[in-house]
Design an enzyme around this catalytic site. Structure first.
Site, PDB file in Angstrom:
ATOM      1  N   LYS A  95       1.920  58.642  99.952  1.00 33.80           N
ATOM      2  CA  LYS A  95       1.845  58.573 101.411  1.00 33.80           C
ATOM      3  C   LYS A  95       2.679  57.399 101.903  1.00 33.80           C
ATOM      4  O   LYS A  95       2.824  56.434 101.141  1.00 33.80           O
ATOM      5  CB  LYS A  95       0.401  58.456 101.902  1.00 33.80           C
ATOM      6  N   TYR A 127      -3.922  56.419 106.766  1.00 31.92           N
ATOM      7  CA  TYR A 127      -5.296  56.559 106.262  1.00 31.92           C
ATOM      8  C   TYR A 127      -6.295  56.628 107.427  1.00 31.92           C
ATOM      9  O   TYR A 127      -7.282  57.359 107.369  1.00 31.92           O
ATOM     10  CB  TYR A 127      -5.682  55.355 105.404  1.00 31.92           C
TER      11      TYR A 127
HETATM   12  P1  NAD Z   1       6.799  48.817  95.107  1.00 38.13           P
HETATM   13  O1  NAD Z   1       7.794  48.068  95.896  1.00 38.13           O
HETATM   14  O2  NAD Z   1       5.837  48.046  94.277  1.00 38.13           O
HETATM   15  O3  NAD Z   1       7.536  49.853  94.149  1.00 38.13           O
HETATM   16  C1  NAD Z   1       8.624  50.634  94.576  1.00 38.13           C
HETATM   17  C2  NAD Z   1       9.411  51.098  93.375  1.00 38.13           C
HETATM   18  O4  NAD Z   1      10.567  51.784  93.834  1.00 38.13           O
HETATM   19  C3  NAD Z   1       9.891  49.948  92.484  1.00 38.13           C
HETATM   20  O5  NAD Z   1       9.747  50.311  91.136  1.00 38.13           O
HETATM   21  C4  NAD Z   1      11.359  49.840  92.822  1.00 38.13           C
HETATM   22  O6  NAD Z   1      12.136  49.377  91.736  1.00 38.13           O
HETATM   23  C5  NAD Z   1      11.702  51.283  93.146  1.00 38.13           C
HETATM   24  N1  NAD Z   1      12.871  51.409  93.997  1.00 38.13           N
HETATM   25  C6  NAD Z   1      13.896  52.254  93.781  1.00 38.13           C
HETATM   26  N2  NAD Z   1      14.835  52.121  94.705  1.00 38.13           N
HETATM   27  C7  NAD Z   1      14.416  51.155  95.529  1.00 38.13           C
HETATM   28  C8  NAD Z   1      14.993  50.551  96.673  1.00 38.13           C
HETATM   29  N3  NAD Z   1      16.176  50.930  97.162  1.00 38.13           N
HETATM   30  N4  NAD Z   1      14.290  49.570  97.284  1.00 38.13           N
HETATM   31  C9  NAD Z   1      13.085  49.195  96.839  1.00 38.13           C
HETATM   32  N5  NAD Z   1      12.489  49.732  95.735  1.00 38.13           N
HETATM   33  C10 NAD Z   1      13.171  50.692  95.097  1.00 38.13           C
HETATM   34  O7  NAD Z   1       6.035  49.765  96.124  1.00 38.13           O
HETATM   35  P2  NAD Z   1       4.620  50.446  95.925  1.00 38.13           P
HETATM   36  O8  NAD Z   1       3.585  49.578  96.533  1.00 38.13           O
HETATM   37  O9  NAD Z   1       4.446  50.875  94.528  1.00 38.13           O
HETATM   38  O10 NAD Z   1       4.765  51.725  96.896  1.00 38.13           O
HETATM   39  C11 NAD Z   1       5.452  52.904  96.483  1.00 38.13           C
HETATM   40  C12 NAD Z   1       4.908  54.088  97.277  1.00 38.13           C
HETATM   41  O11 NAD Z   1       3.524  54.238  96.977  1.00 38.13           O
HETATM   42  C13 NAD Z   1       4.998  53.940  98.798  1.00 38.13           C
HETATM   43  O12 NAD Z   1       5.301  55.166  99.380  1.00 38.13           O
HETATM   44  C14 NAD Z   1       3.621  53.478  99.205  1.00 38.13           C
HETATM   45  O13 NAD Z   1       3.259  53.854 100.522  1.00 38.13           O
HETATM   46  C15 NAD Z   1       2.757  54.203  98.184  1.00 38.13           C
HETATM   47  N6  NAD Z   1       1.484  53.498  97.902  1.00 38.13           N
HETATM   48  C16 NAD Z   1       0.348  54.224  97.886  1.00 38.13           C
HETATM   49  C17 NAD Z   1      -0.858  53.604  97.624  1.00 38.13           C
HETATM   50  C18 NAD Z   1      -2.121  54.400  97.589  1.00 38.13           C
HETATM   51  O14 NAD Z   1      -3.197  53.813  97.530  1.00 38.13           O
HETATM   52  N7  NAD Z   1      -2.052  55.723  97.609  1.00 38.13           N
HETATM   53  C19 NAD Z   1      -0.901  52.241  97.371  1.00 38.13           C
HETATM   54  C20 NAD Z   1       0.290  51.520  97.360  1.00 38.13           C
HETATM   55  C21 NAD Z   1       1.487  52.160  97.633  1.00 38.13           C
END
Ligand code: NAD
Length: 359
Positions: free
Chosen positions: A127, A212
């Site tokens: 999401k 959410y």
């Molecule tokens: P994060 O920044 O920790 O991870 C993002 C990943 O994408 C990293 O591994 C990064 O290397 C990669 N990536 C590839 N290309 C990129 C770019 N151009 N710029 C930045 N990162 C790049 O983020 P996250 O917190 O893991 O979030 C990822 C997704 O998961 C989002 O859509 C977020 O909304 C979702 N999320 C959902 C929940 C949940 O509870 N369902 C919780 C956190 C995040």
């Protein structure tokens, strides 16, 4: 015995009654999943796989070779199941992967969902589903054309406290709901965080956290909102929040006359939902994070088990896909699209100062 103790029996997600290993209906097969994007949330999902009955972490897609090496070792991932963003499409020929779970920044969801679908894999995307209504529509079309299923990672549909809120609202246990408040906020102050850059995030806390709150108000009501008003809240740190809103408040009107007031924020910590019905109330705080949650109704405390939400979500989805059954409508791409349309209307209202109709 309080209401919660009784109700706990009725809200356990259906997978809790699913065939157990050893049961004649379960042959021990697990759905093989590749995680795409190995950031913070992918790590939490990977831990969830450890206690998943129906899913296994079988592959990874990453742009960072060092992460590929670490994950390969930690989760025992075969070299043949490791992809980067360039060679990802060759996953089409890999029969060892059934589903790709997209955990990339929001603006990358659409392209990778479409590529996974074209490779013939079922897809879960995190999401918010995407950053525009158009992208959501194209993702849904691509999955339909490829005859694969598309889910959004709406984990709270597998979480007992939230499903109790849904039951109390939709079954009108305390009478019709008249007023709700659903809010989620946490502080974001790292200027390098992609969530603060509109091209990557599609928007601020509304896109990341508000989705959410929106979901909660919709599943408590079991109705679709008919109109929205919204306001951007004052910004103190204008340099930090130059691209996305720091905090936003909105009001949804539901067809039955109920109203929901919500705030999502990157400047304040809040995590709660409250529903006032004719004959009582029900509430959770914390409500939306990873728990443990706390809830009560006007009749007393709620008491449900604290679960691993990621394992529960994966098992709920994995069991159905293993049985070749359709996923429930409340977690599909169509559901993500509904939320995206409402979020677009929330931004429109905040920008114009006018009430926006959703019908
Ligand atoms: P994060 O920044 O920790 O991870 C993002 C990943 O994408 C990293 O591994 C990064 O290397 C990669 N990536 C590839 N290309 C990129 C770019 N151009 N710029 C930045 N990162 C790049 O983020 P996250 O917190 O893991 O979030 C990822 C997704 O998961 C989002 O859509 C977020 O909304 C979702 N999320 C959902 C929940 C949940 O509870 N369902 C919780 C956190 C995040």
């Amino acid at each position: 015995m309080g209401l919660g103790a009784t109700a706990a029996v009725t809200v356990l997600p259906s997978f809790a009654c699913a065939p157990q290993p050893g049961n004649k209906n379960y042959d021990g097969k697990k759905l093989n999943i590749a995680l795409c994007g190995l950031g913070n949330y992918a790590g939490i999902l990977a831990d969830g796989f450890a206690s998943s009955q129906y899913c296994r972490l079988a592959g990874i897609v990453t742009g960072t070779p060092a992460k590929a090496a670490t994950w390969k070792k930690k989760y025992n991932i075969p070299a043949a199941n490791i992809y980067d963003y360039q060679n990802f499409d060759t996953i089409a020929g890999n029969r060892d992967i059934d589903l790709v779970y997209i955990v990339l920044p929001n603006s990358m969801h659409a392209a990778f969902v479409i590529r996974a679908a074209k490779a013939g894999k079922h897809v879960i995307t995190e999401k918010p589903m995407a950053t525009s209504v158009k992208d959501c529509e194209e993702m849904i079309t691509a999955c339909k054309e490829a005859n694969v299923q598309l889910a959004v990672g709406y984990r709270l549909h597998y979480e007992p406290y939230n499903m109790e809120m849904k039951r109390l609202g939709q079954e009108k246990v305390f009478g019709p709901v008249r007023l709700m408040e659903t809010s989620l906020g946490y502080k974001v102050d790292d200027p390098n965080q992609w969530r603060l850059h509109k091209a990557m995030s599609g928007g601020g806390p509304l896109m990341n956290l508000g989705v959410y709150c929106l979901q909660a108000s919709r599943y408590i009501m079991g109705e679709e909102p008919v109109a929205v008003t919204a306001q951007f809240n004052p910004v103190v740190n204008k340099a930090l929040f130059s691209e996305v809103e720091a905090s936003i408040t909105w009001q949804l009107d539901f067809p039955s006359g109920a109203v929901c007031n919500s705030t999502s924020s990157y400047t304040a910590n809040i995590d709660r939902l409250f529903a006032a019905a004719d004959n009582g109330f029900f509430e959770l705080a914390p409500a939306i994070s990873y728990g443990p949650f706390k809830g009560r109704t006007s009749k007393g405390e709620l008491n449900f088990p604290t679960i691993n939400q990621q394992a529960a979500q994966m098992d709920g989805i994995g069991k159905l896909l293993l049985e070749n059954k359709p996923l429930p409508s409340h977690i599909t791409g169509e559901e993500g699209l509904k939320d995206m349309r409402i979020m677009a209307a929330i931004y429109e209202s905040a920008n114009t100062g006018k009430k926006v109709s959703l019908v």
